[in-house]
Design a protein around this motif. Structure first.
Motif, PDB file in Angstrom:
ATOM      1  N   VAL A   1     -17.775  28.402  14.034  1.00 16.96           N
ATOM      2  CA  VAL A   1     -17.801  28.538  12.573  1.00 16.96           C
ATOM      3  C   VAL A   1     -18.036  29.989  12.133  1.00 16.96           C
ATOM      4  O   VAL A   1     -17.277  30.540  11.347  1.00 16.96           O
ATOM      5  CB  VAL A   1     -18.870  27.597  11.962  1.00 16.96           C
ATOM      6  N   THR A   2     -19.086  30.589  12.697  1.00 21.35           N
ATOM      7  CA  THR A   2     -19.432  31.952  12.275  1.00 21.35           C
ATOM      8  C   THR A   2     -18.368  32.990  12.677  1.00 21.35           C
ATOM      9  O   THR A   2     -17.883  33.732  11.816  1.00 21.35           O
ATOM     10  CB  THR A   2     -20.818  32.339  12.817  1.00 21.35           C
TER      11      THR A   2
ATOM     12  N   ILE B   1     -18.450  26.736   6.833  1.00 21.94           N
ATOM     13  CA  ILE B   1     -19.910  26.689   6.836  1.00 21.94           C
ATOM     14  C   ILE B   1     -20.447  25.406   6.189  1.00 21.94           C
ATOM     15  O   ILE B   1     -21.440  24.843   6.624  1.00 21.94           O
ATOM     16  CB  ILE B   1     -20.493  27.955   6.160  1.00 21.94           C
TER      17      ILE B   1
ATOM     18  N   ARG C   1     -15.256  32.711  10.541  1.00 19.04           N
ATOM     19  CA  ARG C   1     -15.367  33.268   9.201  1.00 19.04           C
ATOM     20  C   ARG C   1     -15.313  34.804   9.242  1.00 19.04           C
ATOM     21  O   ARG C   1     -14.667  35.449   8.438  1.00 19.04           O
ATOM     22  CB  ARG C   1     -16.672  32.816   8.546  1.00 19.04           C
TER      23      ARG C   1
ATOM     24  N   GLY D   1     -11.849  34.778   8.074  1.00 19.44           N
ATOM     25  CA  GLY D   1     -12.208  34.460   6.700  1.00 19.44           C
ATOM     26  C   GLY D   1     -12.212  32.967   6.402  1.00 19.44           C
ATOM     27  O   GLY D   1     -12.579  32.545   5.314  1.00 19.44           O
ATOM     28  N   VAL D   2     -11.785  32.159   7.361  1.00 21.90           N
ATOM     29  CA  VAL D   2     -11.801  30.701   7.141  1.00 21.90           C
ATOM     30  C   VAL D   2     -13.247  30.220   7.143  1.00 21.90           C
ATOM     31  O   VAL D   2     -14.007  30.494   8.064  1.00 21.90           O
ATOM     32  CB  VAL D   2     -10.990  29.961   8.240  1.00 21.90           C
ATOM     33  N   ASN D   3     -13.596  29.513   6.093  1.00 20.61           N
ATOM     34  CA  ASN D   3     -14.997  29.168   5.892  1.00 20.61           C
ATOM     35  C   ASN D   3     -15.266  27.678   6.130  1.00 20.61           C
ATOM     36  O   ASN D   3     -14.900  26.827   5.334  1.00 20.61           O
ATOM     37  CB  ASN D   3     -15.406  29.550   4.468  1.00 20.61           C
TER      38      ASN D   3
ATOM     39  N   ASN E   1      -9.349  27.664   2.501  1.00 25.37           N
ATOM     40  CA  ASN E   1     -10.739  27.513   2.079  1.00 25.37           C
ATOM     41  C   ASN E   1     -10.854  26.618   0.849  1.00 25.37           C
ATOM     42  O   ASN E   1     -11.773  25.816   0.731  1.00 25.37           O
ATOM     43  CB  ASN E   1     -11.366  28.881   1.798  1.00 25.37           C
TER      44      ASN E   1
ATOM     45  N   VAL F   1      -5.534  32.113   3.696  1.00 28.39           N
ATOM     46  CA  VAL F   1      -6.946  31.822   3.966  1.00 28.39           C
ATOM     47  C   VAL F   1      -7.609  31.204   2.744  1.00 28.39           C
ATOM     48  O   VAL F   1      -8.376  30.254   2.843  1.00 28.39           O
ATOM     49  CB  VAL F   1      -7.684  33.116   4.386  1.00 28.39           C
TER      50      VAL F   1
ATOM     51  N   ARG G   1     -20.714  22.754   8.777  1.00 29.02           N
ATOM     52  CA  ARG G   1     -21.382  23.050  10.045  1.00 29.02           C
ATOM     53  C   ARG G   1     -22.439  21.993  10.386  1.00 29.02           C
ATOM     54  O   ARG G   1     -22.604  21.626  11.531  1.00 29.02           O
ATOM     55  CB  ARG G   1     -21.999  24.439  10.020  1.00 29.02           C
TER      56      ARG G   1
END
Lengths: 213, 302
Positions: free
Chosen positions: A65-66, A77, A69, A73-75, A8, A4, A80
Motif C-alpha cells: 500500500v505505502t 490506504i 502510493r 500515487g494509487v491510494n 483513486n 491515477v 489497508r
C-alpha cells in the motif's frame, strides 16, 4: 484527470463493508470446493495451501500500500485495515485447517510446533500478527497514540517469517515460494531505503534551519 | 457368499469366473504371448485385501517433477509424452547389455495384478492395483554378473515433452537405485498398468518401478535405463537433500522426516474429513522384507 486520479476516485467509492464480506466469504468458498471435489482428491492439503497462500497474498498487498502510493500515487490506504484484518482471518483459517483437518491429534500438534522448524516459524508469524488484528480499530489507535504505529511495524517480521515458512514447507526449493519471498524482500527493502532517505532529508532540513538567518 | 460392506477390487470378478478365464487365458497365452493385458488372473499372495483407490484418484494426484511440481501438473501435461516405441538400456555388470525393446521384454515376462499399499514421503497414501512383472525377471533376462551389488535406474529426459525439465531445479535425469537383494525381491515389480488399463502417462508409462515398502519417490517412473553396478548409485532426492532423503527410504513410522512426522498418513480419497491412519513399519510389508535389513540401524540408514 489522470489515470491515477480516475483509479483513486473509483477506489474511494468501494464500500469497505463489501470488501470485508467478499474477503471473508473466500475461505468458505474454498471449503465448499473442498467438500464437493473441487480441490482434487486430497482436499485437506489443498485447502490448507489455498488459505495459506491467500494469507501471504493479502499480507503482500498490505505491505504494498505505502510504496504503491509513493511510487504510482494509487491510494489504497482506506482499504489497508480491511486488507490486514482479512490477512489475519485467512492465516487463522489456515492454522485451523492444519489443526483440525490435517494433524488432528492434539499431542502431535504440540510436538509439531516444537519439533518442526517450519511450523515454529509459522506459529511465530501468527503470534506476531495477533496483537495487530486486535488493535485494528479506531479506539486502539486513539488509545495507543504513537505506540500504535510502532506496534504495527510487527507486520515486517511477520511477512518475513511467513515467506520463510512457505519456503520451508516445500519438499525442495520451489520457484513459487521463492518468488513470494522475493516480493516480500523487495517491499521490506523499499522501506529500509525510504526511511534512510527520509532521515537524510530530515538531517539536511535540520542543518538548514539551524543556520542563522 | 456373506454380504460384505466393503467391496474389494477382486470382488468385481467372481472367483469362479476368473478361474475359468484363467484356463482360457492359459490356452490363449501361446497365441498372444503375454502381450495382451489380461484381466486379473486371480489374487497374488502379495496383494493386500485393502480397497484400492479409484482410477481417477490414482491418476489425478501425482508427483512427477518432469511435468511440474504441482500434484495436478503430471495429469495436465503428461499427455505430450510419446511412449511408443520404448526401449530400456540395460548395462553395467550384466551378461547381455544392450537396448531392450519394451515389446520384446513383455513377451518374455509373466505379468499379474499386484494390489499394493503406496506410501508417499509426504505422508499420504493410496492403495493401487498395479499390473506388471517382478523386476527379477528382467534382471535374469539380462544376466546379472556375480560382482553386482546395486541396480540404478533412470527416467527419460525429453525437454520437448516434459515441461518440468526446464522449470524444475533438479539435476536430470531422475535417478533411483536399489540394493540387488531389494531389486530381486518378489515384491519389487516393474508395473505396466493400473486396474485393467495401460499405465497412465502421469503415473510413469510405459514402465515404472514399484517398491511397496519404500517411500513412493523410490518407485521411479518412465524408466529408460537400468544399470547393474558394485557401487551405491546416486539417487535424485538424496542428491537434493541428503539429510532428509536417504538411499534406503524404507517406510518407517519411527524415523521422522526432519520437517514432519512419519508416524501417521492421510489416505487419499477420504475427503475433507479423512482420519489419519497409523503408518506401518515397512508400509505393512515387514514380514516379507525386514530380513533384508537385519542388523542394520534403520535410523542411520534411513
Amino acid at each position: 484527470m489522470k489515470l491515477v486520479d480516475h483509479l483513486n476516485h473509483g477506489l474511494r467509492k468501494v464500500p469497505v463493508w463489501l470488501v470485508y464480506t467478499l474477503g471473508a466469504a473466500l475461505p468458505f468458498w474454498y471449503l465448499y470446493l473442498g467438500l464437493t471435489g473441487g480441490l482434487g482428491v486430497e482436499p485437506i492439503k489443498a485447502l490448507e495451501h489455498e488459505l495459506g497462500e491467500l494469507g501471504l497474498q493479502t499480507l503482500i498487498l498490505g505491505l504494498a500500500v505505502t510504496p504503491l502510493r509513493a511510487i504510482t500515487g494509487v491510494n489504497l490506504i482506506r482499504l489497508r485495515r480491511v486488507i490486514g484484518v482479512l490477512t489475519f482471518f485467512y492465516v487463522a483459517a489456515h492454522l485451523l485447517v492444519w489443526l483440525v483437518l490435517d494433524v488432528q491429534i492434539l499431542s502431535e500438534i504440540w510436538k509439531d510446533i516444537l519439533k518442526r522448524p517450519y511450523i515454529t516459524v509459522g506459529m511465530a508469524a501468527f503470534i506476531l500478527m495477533t496483537p495487530l488484528a486486535i488493535t485494528s480499530n479506531n479506539w486502539s489507535i486513539r488509545k495507543l497514540g504513537p505506540r500504535w504505529g510502532k506496534l504495527h511495524k510487527l507486520v515486517y517480521p511477520t511477512a518475513a517469517l511467513g515467506g520463510i515458512h512457505y519456503i520451508m514447507v516445500g519438499k525442495t526449493w520451489e520457484a513459487e515460494s521463492l518468488l513470494y519471498m522475493a516480493v516480500i524482500l523487495v517491499l521490506l527493502g523499499w522501506r529500509v531505503n525510504d526511511s534512510r532517505k527520509k532521515q537524510r532529508s530530515r538531517a539536511i532540513h535540520q542543518r538548514n534551519s539551524a543556520r542563522p538567518a | 457368499m456373506a454380504y460384505k460392506n466393503v467391496l474389494k477390487y477382486s470382488d468385481v470378478t467372481p472367483k469362479a469366473d476368473y478361474m475359468n478365464r484363467r484356463q482360457l487365458m492359459g490356452g490363449a497365452a501361446g497365441l498372444f504371448a503375454g502381450m495382451a493385458m489380461g484381466p486379473a488372473l486371480g489374487a497374488s499372495k502379495y496383494s493386500t485385501d485393502a480397497t484400492p483407490n479409484t482410477f481417477e484418484e490414482i491418476s489425478s494426484y501425482n508427483n512427477f517433477y518432469e511435468f511440474g511440481t504441482g500434484k495436478d501438473d503430471p495429469a495436465r501435461h503428461a499427455h505430450q509424452l510419446t511412449i511408443d516405441p520404448w526401449s530400456v538400456q540395460i548395462d553395467g555388470m550384466v551378461d547381455k547389455p544392450g537396448s531392450y525393446g519394451l515389446e520384446d521384454i513383455l513377451k518374455k515376462v509373466s505379468q499379474e495384478e499386484r494390489i499394493y499399499r503406496f506410501r508417499c514421503v509426504e505422508a499420504w497414501s493410496m492403495v493401487i492395483p498395479w499390473y506388471g512383472f517382478e523386476l527379477n525377471q528382467l534382471l535374469d533376462m539380462a544376466g546379472v554378473q556375480p560382482g553386482a551389488k546395486y541396480v540404478a535406474f533412470e527416467t527419460l529426459v525429453r525437454k520437448e515433452e516434459m515441461p518440468g525439465i526446464r522449470t524444475v531445479n533438479v539435476d536430470w535425469p531422475y535417478r533411483e537405485g536399489l540394493r540387488l537383494d531389494e531389486a530381486m525381491h518378489p515384491l519389487t515389480i516393474m508395473a505396466t498398468g493400473i486396474y485393467d488399463k495401460p499405465m497412465p502417462k502421469q503415473n510413469g508409462a510405459p514402465l515404472r518401478l514399484v517398491v511397496p515398502w519404500k517411500y513412493g519417490f523410490k518407485s521411479i517412473k518412465s524408466i529408460v535405463r537400468v544399470t547393474l553396478t558394485d557401487k551405491q548409485p546416486l539417487t535424485t532426492w538424496n542428491m537434493l537433500q541428503p539429510r532428509e532423503y536417504g538411499f534406503y527410504s524404507n517406510v518407517n513410522p519411527e524415523v521422522s522426516h526432519p520437517r514432519w512426522s512419519q508416524a501417521t498418513e492421510r489416505t487419499i480419497g477420504g475427503g475433507l474429513f479423512a482420519k489419519r491412519k497409523e503408518t506401518l513399519m515397512f508400509n505393512g510389508y515387514e514380514e516379507e522384507v525386514a530380513g533384508l535389513y537385519s542388523g542394520m540401524d534403520l535410523a542411520k540408514n534411513f
